[in-house]
Motif scaffolding. Structure first.
Motif, PDB file in Angstrom:
ATOM      1  N   UNK A   1       0.918  -1.268  -0.022  1.00  0.00           N
ATOM      2  CA  UNK A   1       0.014   0.090   0.044  1.00  0.00           C
ATOM      3  C   UNK A   1       0.829   1.195  -0.001  1.00  0.00           C
TER       4      UNK A   1
ATOM      5  N   UNK B   1       3.259   1.004   3.378  1.00  0.00           N
ATOM      6  CA  UNK B   1       3.099  -0.037   4.045  1.00  0.00           C
ATOM      7  C   UNK B   1       3.600  -1.547   3.588  1.00  0.00           C
ATOM      8  N   UNK B   2       4.131  -1.989   4.469  1.00  0.00           N
ATOM      9  CA  UNK B   2       4.714  -3.517   3.893  1.00  0.00           C
ATOM     10  C   UNK B   2       3.675  -4.184   4.291  1.00  0.00           C
TER      11      UNK B   2
ATOM     12  N   UNK C   1       4.584  -3.397   8.320  1.00  0.00           N
ATOM     13  CA  UNK C   1       4.520  -2.182   9.122  1.00  0.00           C
ATOM     14  C   UNK C   1       4.518  -1.109   8.299  1.00  0.00           C
ATOM     15  N   UNK C   2       3.894   0.108   8.766  1.00  0.00           N
ATOM     16  CA  UNK C   2       3.817   1.464   7.914  1.00  0.00           C
ATOM     17  C   UNK C   2       5.095   2.128   7.822  1.00  0.00           C
TER      18      UNK C   2
END
Lengths: 358, 119
Positions: free
Chosen positions: B37, B57-58, B61-62
């Motif tokens: 994202x 975002x992975x 985490x963001x």
């Protein structure tokens, strides 16, 4: 200082990115793979996880069944030797000290598998509540565990073990099984929502066991898989994670695990508190309508009223959209939103589990 | 004549005349893991060097993306919205936005210095 599992050097060899998790140095993902590839491998072929950080406790003695049953929400009476049952380990307030798997070795001996982050606390909790004639042993530091998960798991295991020694039924196990000269306990369990096994052995044999499975899995697409994929897989399968969906202050009758709570039992720790507690909250699943990802601790709103929180959330690789588990007030009606770093994103409730294997 | 520079927060900027193309470094995408994202800036946004202007975002985490330079957004790579993984595949090619430069910090690194920095 963080502990290492006996498989630490193997993770480094396979390119594991090491992080600190529950006091252990463990791989979050592997070089050249990554969370999504590892996740997909488990859904379509197979993945191998190091779960040696999990704790193991043995409770035995003539009165072990009765004593243990009093510490668990589930009823362990009437199990057969080689059967496994999921249970909460409740506290006096009806919250969860932990969630555990209980393996019946015999009517007088049980293996309890607990979360790494709670292992010491659980050991103290259990030991303090057992009668003196029931024997307690925390063998966590002597036992390694790997999880072989995915549709190809059975084919891989059959290359290493004669079929008759492989547990057939979900939530059953076989013990004293020899894999490549290594004595193991094989359990048909997992934390991925996929077909698979969890295999226990002594620390000293862990590396040989891991490599034997990797070798057998070569032709079946087996890859090493890390904590990142373990989390996305369990979340798609809507399996609870202690510290997220479960905790000391969350009544266990609010978490959607009724199958593991037998209120009909004469007595158990926390029963009175649970009887007195009318559930206020519930565990539900949601998907994001707006673009974004809702992570744990994000607040959930219905209009302007805060109605709960996100307990776990991620992008679901198999589904291809972001999902979250929520702890919200029961009976809330209306459009829900979640506060993601100051942005209010629309969500819709959807049934759990998010993913169910075909 | 274009100049490629890197911030110590792992973004790159390719500056040509007074326009900078901005993205995140290959090292950063590798550390972040699979991106799923991206919250893109909008045309007209003002970037301030060292401040967050975008987040990615992975699965894990963001993370904020910091502006390596100051300026005004004149173009956004909208394709990333539906395919953030393009950054994982080619971090130096998958630019996030182009900005009209108003200020360039003097602590940015060239490619060789950045390669040394991430060692």
């Amino acid at each position: 200082m963080a502990k290492r599992t006996p498989l630490y050097d193997i993770h480094v060899k396979y390119g594991g990115q090491i992080v600190d998790f529950a006091g252990y140095e463990l791989p979050v993902q592997y070089e050249g793979l990554g969370v999504i590839k590892e996740h997909t491998a488990v859904r379509t072929q197979a993945g191998l996880f190091d779960v040696s950080h999990m704790g193991e406790i043995v409770v035995s003695g003539e009165r072990a069944e009765e004593a243990l049953n009093n510490l668990l929400t589930n009823d362990i009476r009437g199990m057969y030797d080689g059967q496994i049952r999921y249970s909460l380990l409740p506290n006096d307030k009806g919250g969860a000290v932990d969630d555990v798997l209980v393996y019946r070795i015999s009517q007088t001996a049980y293996l309890i598998v607990v979360n790494a982050s709670n292992a010491d606390k659980d050991a103290r909790h259990i030991a303090a509540r057992l009668p003196q004639d029931v024997t307690f042993a925390n063998i966590s530091d002597a036992v390694a565990q790997v999880a072989l998960q995915g549709p190809n798991s059975e084919a891989i295991l059959k290359k290493l073990v004669a079929e008759e020694f492989i547990p057939k039924k979900y939530y059953s196990f076989t013990k004293n099984v020899v894999i490549g000269g290594i004595r193991c306990l094989i359990s048909r369990t997992g934390y991925t929502g996929e077909f698979g096994y969890e295999i226990y052995c002594g620390n000293i044999d862990a590396c040989d066991l891991y490599e034997a499975i990797m070798e057998a899995g070569k032709e079946h697409g087996l890859v090493p898989a890390g904590l990142g994929a373990r989390d996305t897989l369990r979340l798609e399968a809507a399996m609870p994670l202690y510290g997220h969906e479960l905790g000391e202050d969350i009544p266990v009758n609010e978490v959607g695990l009724g199958f593991g709570i037998k209120m009909g039992k004469e007595s158990f720790v926390g029963k009175a508190a649970l009887e007195a507690h009318e559930p206020e909250y519930e565990r539900v699943g949601a998907r994001l309508v707006d673009r974004g990802i809702a992570r744990e601790h994000c607040d959930v709103y219905c209009g302007d009223e805060k109605v709960g929180i996100v307990t776990s959330g991620t992008h679901a690789p198999t589904l291809g959209y972001p999902i979250a588990m929520l702890r919200i007030k029961k009976g809330v009606e209306g459009q829900l939103t979640v506060d993601v770093r100051g942005r209010r994103l629309k969500i819709e409730l959807i049934p759990l589990p998010f993913y169910k294997k075909a | 004549m274009s100049k490629l520079v890197f911030a110590n927060t792992h973004e790159w900027a390719k500056i040509e005349d007074n326009v900078a193309t901005i993205g995140i470094s290959d090292h950063a995408q590798h550390e972040l893991g699979d991106l799923v994202f991206i919250n893109l800036p909008a045309v007209g946004d003002t970037l301030t060097a060292g401040e967050a202007f975008c987040d990615v975002e992975s699965v894990k985490a963001v993370s904020d993306v910091m502006a390596p330079i100051s300026g005004k957004v004149i173009e956004v790579n909208e394709e990333l919205e539906s395919a953030p993984e393009a950054i994982n595949e080619d971090a130096m090619g998958a630019w996030i936005c182009k900005v009209e430069v108003t200020a360039v910090p003097d602590d940015l690194m060239d490619e060789a210095a950045y390669a040394e920095f991430i060692k």
